[in-house]
Motif scaffolding. Structure first.
Motif: not given
Length: 86
Positions: A8-12, A22-24, A31-37, A69-74
């Motif tokens: 989900p975080f890769i765009v071709v 990604v967009q926090a 955002d941390t939950a998104t990062g964990r996923q 952001t929280g995404i990277e932290c998670g």
């Protein structure tokens, strides 16, 4: 085996791959939950594709860390927990 573009975080776009797109939301918990996923998705992909080197490329695509952001932290927290769990 999943295609890398299914993550989900890769765009071709044509021949260009954005490995960390990604967009926090600003909601730290969400955002941390998104990062964990995202970390779970990447670990599963790397295992099925036998491509552990993809982690290096994804981390490099995150940049110099000034926009974490929280995404990277998670994401990294989950990777660290997985590494410690063996």
């Amino acid at each position: 085996m999943t295609q890398m573009s299914a993550l989900p975080f890769i765009v071709v776009e044509g021949n260009e791959k954005k490995l960390w797109n990604v967009q926090a939301t600003g909601d730290w918990s969400a955002d941390t939950a998104t990062g964990r996923q995202y970390a779970t998705d990447l670990l599963n992909h790397m295992a099925s594709a036998d491509n552990p080197g993809l982690l290096y490329h994804v981390a490099k695509a995150m940049g110099d860390g000034t926009r974490f952001t929280g995404i990277e932290c998670g994401f990294f927290t989950h990777l660290a927990a997985a590494a410690l769990a063996g």
